[in-house]
Design a protein around this motif. Sequence first.
Motif, PDB file in Angstrom:
ATOM      1  N   HIS A  18       0.831  -1.201   0.000  1.00  5.32           N
ATOM      2  CA  HIS A  18       0.000   0.000   0.000  1.00  5.32           C
ATOM      3  C   HIS A  18       0.864   1.248   0.000  1.00  5.32           C
ATOM      4  O   HIS A  18       0.625   2.205  -0.741  1.00  5.32           O
ATOM      5  N   ASP A  19       1.852   1.267   0.855  1.00  5.81           N
ATOM      6  CA  ASP A  19       2.785   2.385   0.899  1.00  5.81           C
ATOM      7  C   ASP A  19       4.180   1.838   0.744  1.00  5.81           C
ATOM      8  O   ASP A  19       4.757   1.293   1.667  1.00  5.81           O
ATOM      9  N   GLN A  20       4.682   1.987  -0.453  1.00  8.65           N
ATOM     10  CA  GLN A  20       5.976   1.401  -0.722  1.00  8.65           C
ATOM     11  C   GLN A  20       7.084   2.394  -0.383  1.00  8.65           C
ATOM     12  O   GLN A  20       6.885   3.605  -0.481  1.00  8.65           O
ATOM     13  N   PRO A  21       8.210   1.878   0.009  1.00  9.98           N
ATOM     14  CA  PRO A  21       9.300   2.784   0.381  1.00  9.98           C
ATOM     15  C   PRO A  21       9.941   3.398  -0.856  1.00  9.98           C
ATOM     16  O   PRO A  21      11.013   3.007  -1.278  1.00  9.98           O
ATOM     17  N   PHE A  81       0.314   0.726  -5.364  1.00 12.16           N
ATOM     18  CA  PHE A  81       0.272  -0.192  -6.508  1.00 12.16           C
ATOM     19  C   PHE A  81      -0.780   0.218  -7.525  1.00 12.16           C
ATOM     20  O   PHE A  81      -1.059  -0.513  -8.447  1.00 12.16           O
ATOM     21  N   VAL A  82      -1.342   1.385  -7.320  1.00  9.67           N
ATOM     22  CA  VAL A  82      -2.321   1.874  -8.290  1.00  9.67           C
ATOM     23  C   VAL A  82      -1.710   3.019  -9.073  1.00  9.67           C
ATOM     24  O   VAL A  82      -1.164   3.955  -8.494  1.00  9.67           O
ATOM     25  N   TYR A  83      -1.783   2.922 -10.371  1.00 14.14           N
ATOM     26  CA  TYR A  83      -1.352   4.022 -11.207  1.00 14.14           C
ATOM     27  C   TYR A  83      -2.581   4.864 -11.520  1.00 14.14           C
ATOM     28  O   TYR A  83      -3.607   4.342 -11.957  1.00 14.14           O
ATOM     29  N   MET A 142     -11.555  -0.280  -5.170  1.00  9.62           N
ATOM     30  CA  MET A 142     -11.405  -0.637  -6.578  1.00  9.62           C
ATOM     31  C   MET A 142     -12.751  -0.708  -7.286  1.00  9.62           C
ATOM     32  O   MET A 142     -12.875  -0.334  -8.444  1.00  9.62           O
ATOM     33  N   ARG A 143     -13.750  -1.168  -6.574  1.00  6.40           N
ATOM     34  CA  ARG A 143     -15.058  -1.263  -7.236  1.00  6.40           C
ATOM     35  C   ARG A 143     -15.585   0.121  -7.563  1.00  6.40           C
ATOM     36  O   ARG A 143     -16.359   0.293  -8.492  1.00  6.40           O
ATOM     37  N   TRP A 144     -15.150   1.100  -6.776  1.00  9.73           N
ATOM     38  CA  TRP A 144     -15.559   2.485  -7.024  1.00  9.73           C
ATOM     39  C   TRP A 144     -14.950   2.957  -8.345  1.00  9.73           C
ATOM     40  O   TRP A 144     -15.607   3.583  -9.166  1.00  9.73           O
ATOM     41  N   ASN A 180      -3.659  -4.206 -16.025  1.00 10.42           N
ATOM     42  CA  ASN A 180      -2.508  -3.327 -16.126  1.00 10.42           C
ATOM     43  C   ASN A 180      -2.885  -1.906 -16.527  1.00 10.42           C
ATOM     44  O   ASN A 180      -2.020  -1.071 -16.750  1.00 10.42           O
ATOM     45  N   THR A 181      -4.185  -1.605 -16.620  1.00 10.78           N
ATOM     46  CA  THR A 181      -4.558  -0.214 -16.768  1.00 10.78           C
ATOM     47  C   THR A 181      -4.113   0.567 -15.525  1.00 10.78           C
ATOM     48  O   THR A 181      -3.559   1.656 -15.639  1.00 10.78           O
ATOM     49  N   CYS A 182      -4.360  -0.007 -14.391  1.00 10.17           N
ATOM     50  CA  CYS A 182      -4.039   0.686 -13.139  1.00 10.17           C
ATOM     51  C   CYS A 182      -2.851   0.063 -12.413  1.00 10.17           C
ATOM     52  O   CYS A 182      -2.111   0.755 -11.741  1.00 10.17           O
TER      53      CYS A 182
END
Lengths: 184, 399, 233, 217, 471
Positions: C2-5, D126-128, D162-164, D213-215
């Motif tokens: 979630h919060d990567q270094p 991990f979300v773009y 994510m569902r949002w 891989n969109t996000c």
Amino acid sequence: MSHSETIETTPIYGIMAEFTNPYDLVTAAEKAKAAGYYRMDAYSPYPIEDLEEPLDLHDNRISLFVLLAGICGATFGFGFLSWVNTVSYPLNIAGRPLISAPMFIPITFECTILAAGLTSAIGMLLLNGLPMPYHPVFNVPRFARASQDGFFLCIESVDPKFDRRETALFLESLGAEEVSEVAN
Amino acid sequence: MIADNPYTLSPAAVNDLRKHQSTALIVGIVGMLAMVVGFFLTEHGQFMRSYLVGFMFWTGTAMGCLALMMIQYMSGGAWGMMIRRSLEAGSRTIPLMMLLVIPILAGVTVLYPWAFPGADHLKAVHDKRLYLNVPFFVARAILFFGVWCLLMFLLNRWSLEQDRTGDINLARKLEKLSGPGIVIYAFTMTFAVTDWVMSLDPTWFSTVYGLLLCVGQCLSALATIVAVLILMADKPPLAGLITKRHLHDLGKLMLALTMLWAYLSFSQLILIWSGNLPEEISYYINRLNGGWEWVGGILLAFHFGFPFLLLLSQALKKNPKTLRIIACYIIVIRIVDVFWLVEPNFNKAHFQLHWLDLAAPIGIGGLWFSYFFYQLRQRPILPVNAPDLEKALNHGRHH
Amino acid sequence: MHDQPRYKPLGETGFFADKRQSRPLIPGTVARGDLREATEFYTGKNTTGSAAEGTDDLDYFPIAITKEVIERGHERFDVFCSPCHGRLGNGLGMIVQRGMKQPPSYHTDRLRTARPGHFYDVITNGYGAMYNYSAQVSPRDRWAIVSYIRALQYSQNVNKTNLTPEQLAKLPVPGARPVPGEESIPDLPIAPPSPDQMNLPEGAPLPPGAPPTPMSPSILNPPPAAKAGEAKQ
Amino acid sequence: MPQIFSFSSNSYTRVGIIVGLITLVGVGGLLFQLGADSSYATNEGVARVQPVQFSHSHHVSSMGVDCRYCHTSVENSDFANIPPTKTCMNCHSQIWTGSPELELVRASYRTDSSIPWVRVHDLPDFVYFNHSIHVKKGVGCETCHGRVDQMPLVYQKGSLEMRWCLDCHRNPQKYVRPHSEVLTMGYKYPPNQEEVGLQLIKEYKIQRLETCNTCHR
Amino acid sequence: MAIPLQPIELPDEVPVGPIIGPEENLTTVTDKLAGIVLRRKTGYGWLMGFGLAFCGTMMLLMAMTYLFLKGTGIWGINMPVAWGFAIVNFVWWIGIGHAGTLISAILLLLNQSWRNAINRYAEAMTLFAVACAGLFPIMHMGRAWLAYWLLPYPNTMQLWPQFRSPLDWDVFAVSTYATISLVFWYVGLIPDAASLRDQAEHRWQQVVYGIMALGWRGSARHWQRYEKASLLLAGLATPLVLSVHTVVSFDFAVAIIPGWHTTIFPPYFVAGAVYSGFAMVLTLMIPVRKFYHLESLVTMRHINNMAKVMLTTGLIVGYGYMMEAFFSWYSTNTYEGFMYWNRMTGPYAPYFWCLIFCNIITPQFLWIKRVRTNLIILWIVSIIVNIGMWLERFVIVITSLHRDFLPSSWGMYYPTAWDWAIYIGTLGLFMTLIYLFMRAIPMITIHELRVLVPGGVRSPQPVQPQPVKNI
């Protein structure tokens, strides 16, 4: 003989006879059936196939339940995967079709086994009326041997032919080691 | 052979077998004549392919008999005792198949793409020339048949000797040979099917292939033997000896082999399909396009699904009539499987069933059955001095 | 997960003294394609030396002025300039009404005659109380804003005799038609005319001071920067 | 053997099993609600206290400042920036110069140190996410951020689950607006938004991007 | 099962012995097995063994705690070997977990009565091994507290697990396997719990075993359904066992890594699993049989048969190696060929040859009956096979990964102390559970053993239950 005059008036569950070996039990059950009793049950430390006839043990419902559960499990498994992969969350994986049947087989299979397996165990318990911690037969002091090395035949009081005295005498005549009344 | 052996086939049964033998011989000869005609009328490649289908199936059946025989020596069990003599007879047809391999060896350059003139330009062929060359191919075939004949010879001889002498050591010897024998069978047969079938597509390979075909062979053999056993079941001495429990066990074994075949086939399919590597996937592209997908579908539904459902039923397994029908049915569908293994390598564009594809299995099958029935009536139908025979006969008699 | 270094824009770190994860550029760093060789374009100053006139502000636009450029300028002007300068450039923006020192109106002779480079320079470097907007407004947008200022000046200083009767008839009456969404601005004396009221051919370069059309989708996609050679024309 | 269990234990057992099953399902559902759907988990609707009590409501509604005056990079960067202190000082060097509330801002400008703003919309790493493409494809600021013009202190309007995100990525026609309305607060969708939306999707060439891989790139 | 109307016929191999000692009868069988649980005092041997195993469990917990705090970086995994000990141990444990259900299910279907003495123990072993196995993928995920994400449930991400990935099949296969094994085990336990309940001397024992027994009273009607359900469960569990390790093999084989992608993997993995499972049963059963004096219940015939199963499955595994080796050459695929050549001669060659020695050469001794019936040698062989099967997974995972397609991506794998701590810790957990199981539940299914008792009768004279001696 352990039945006494004092409790004669209270209703009882049945009359139980103890035998020392399985052969006597089977013979006794056969004779009881011949004598017209049909509301009876035998108790033994291991399953005895030869009791099938005298006690009319022909309950095959569990196979049917398991079959149905297996079919439901398989249908659910494959249907669910198809729904997920086409409607709910379609994803293109390496250009293969959305319904990639071979890739669905493992999970479908596991669903089938899980549903059928749980049904066979739970179905067995339900059909047997278990769990049932209290049962009148446990009132018989010697009944503890039923889970070790004793063989018991109990004619229940709901049998139309049941008669407290007659039935007890009948069971004694079959060579029972001990005959006792089963309090309710 | 002991004259007072209670398990010697009764004259009625021998008569029956004789009749079947000559019927099969007629079918075989007609089929063979058809094949000779076909050899001159059609292209030689087609002839060889059809011949290979027939040869592979019946060799597989004979070898399956040998394998099952060794398995039953190892595992014991009543089912094995009842069919041991039939399995022995089946295994004694191996020399016949050794004769029938000659056309294959003669036609290598017509049948196998790696042996075609100029095949060397294929890298895959070039790189495995060490293995895929005609002299070595022939040598291997001779070696395989030699080893198999040896196994067959020893097992059959000791078994017969046991009838005569009742020597307990023979039972030990049979068991001792069967263990390594199964190992030998698995290895030699793997390489044999690699040579005879897999190398039809010299670029393709699959490590489970040998096991898959071995299981198929055992299934073919079991189905054949069960069908024949039930054929004899109403005549002395087998009448009254075979119980429903025996049939049930044989049916269960058939079910197990059917499932095992499906399991291995599925494993191969899913791994190659998911890997999607060019050198592997060609196998299924050939077999799942141009009409061949129907053959694949038929195999899925009728080599697995249908017999699986039938064999689940206890009643059908215990009834000799229905079990025989199922066994005959499995023989037919096994031939379809062998056909599917062989033909799509060549008719890549579209499905094609040549009349020779029917004539060859029937013709070779006729000869095979004829010889098999001949062998079957040579010995008592049960091994009288086998240690567990009594137990096997009592199997299921308490009910 | 979630919060990567890792360092992110505007993130905080204990490693650097200023606690910022974003590091300042090393002096002299030039981004690829950003060498800023076209000095006139980037500074708004004349490099060929006309200092004799008392100013080195560029007296022409180093980019081609099209309708799109003016529209872009309009938009950027409303975002960045109007809070103080007012939508009409009269120096009566909302902030001014709240106590900011009033900037001069564009509609004075001094600014009407000021060179484009002057406006560019003010945006780039600030002027008086006004801070520079170089961080917020890109050079190309600055020129677009300058072109729009020109249009604004023109719109507030039209000689009625230059208009056709039709255009005169279309002239809105003050207060009668407020610009949509700007009802709250009370001091709007007159709405700028739209380009189609000026009978301009589509795509033709506008005369300085031509007012824009309402915002259209293409505004958000400004044309590529003009080449240095074209800028000189 | 004496009875180990009393006669009533049979009823207890049955009731116990049924109640147990119901409880299990109920507790499971409750935990799911609390664990995944609550504002505790998502921070939805929780206003954050900032070092400087900046009011969007005041600056946007009352002052009419455009979003992009401060968030300059929203149109051409993945990141809609928090403005540097200098942007504040554009005005506050002149007005409210003595206000104690703004001392932190002035100090920040004096000493060239950053104001430690608290991030309100924090997507997992991990979300773009790219602001500019959303703005360009007609997604209004309001669609994700809500009526910022009415928020004295900004809070997270969506759950940011994510569902949002997927709700819009799967059905963009429900939310897409004309370009001219992207910055509008309180935009009223036309009654035939479905049709308009589909037309805009065609016009703006909006794809229903749902691949992982969109996000997650 | 029929009543054994006549004594079970002794098999041909008399020297190996019968299924159950002739001196046993219904009473002694029940007393002996129930006595271990109910009347046996906790001995020092048990306490010491348990203490040692419990230390291992504590080490596991500590290592896991540190792992969850720091992440999988404390392990030796890295590119290119991203699957290290976690997967090796997962597959190893799952494999060990295969013997139990296989013994129970297949042998029940095949009417092989010799299973009866060992199936409870083997099933318990299955459960504990699967529990140990299940830990590893969860740990390997890194964020173990989100492991429930693997399950398909309507979630806030509005997505589903990737049902077309073998890693997800694993979730289904392993959890189904654990569930069905537990159910199977428990169903088998019900009549024995009733026996314990009826023999119990303390009230708390009566209540605890009474609850476990669900009120089982040995009614003939119950037995009839019970038998049917057991048979059905066995029929379902048999393909399930095969499917589990098949799915585990898919984890590897569905990928296109040389050394992983080969079609023999499913049957060869299943055989390997049964192989290691039986080896583990023997490893545990031989000492237990001695310490608890169960020689007349777990007879040499059991041991001999298990050794034969080991030999058979070992040969199938050997066949798998041969096929891999041959087809890596026959394929003429550069990468396949290199993979096998690298296994044999590369940096991990010692492991490979060790594995060949442990898995292929050692079990060949089992052809000899004297080896099969010599407990000490057999015990050593079974331990060697356990090691060999662990090495097999190590070789498959590590050697296939450490040489990537590009030489620039080549690397080596070095397990860290944490890898070892967790691996050895799971051994401790496994043994802890086994020790507890042996104290709380009859090791051998009493009610199934009764069927094998010659004559199926009780002692001629009442036997007074004797407290069993301590170790």
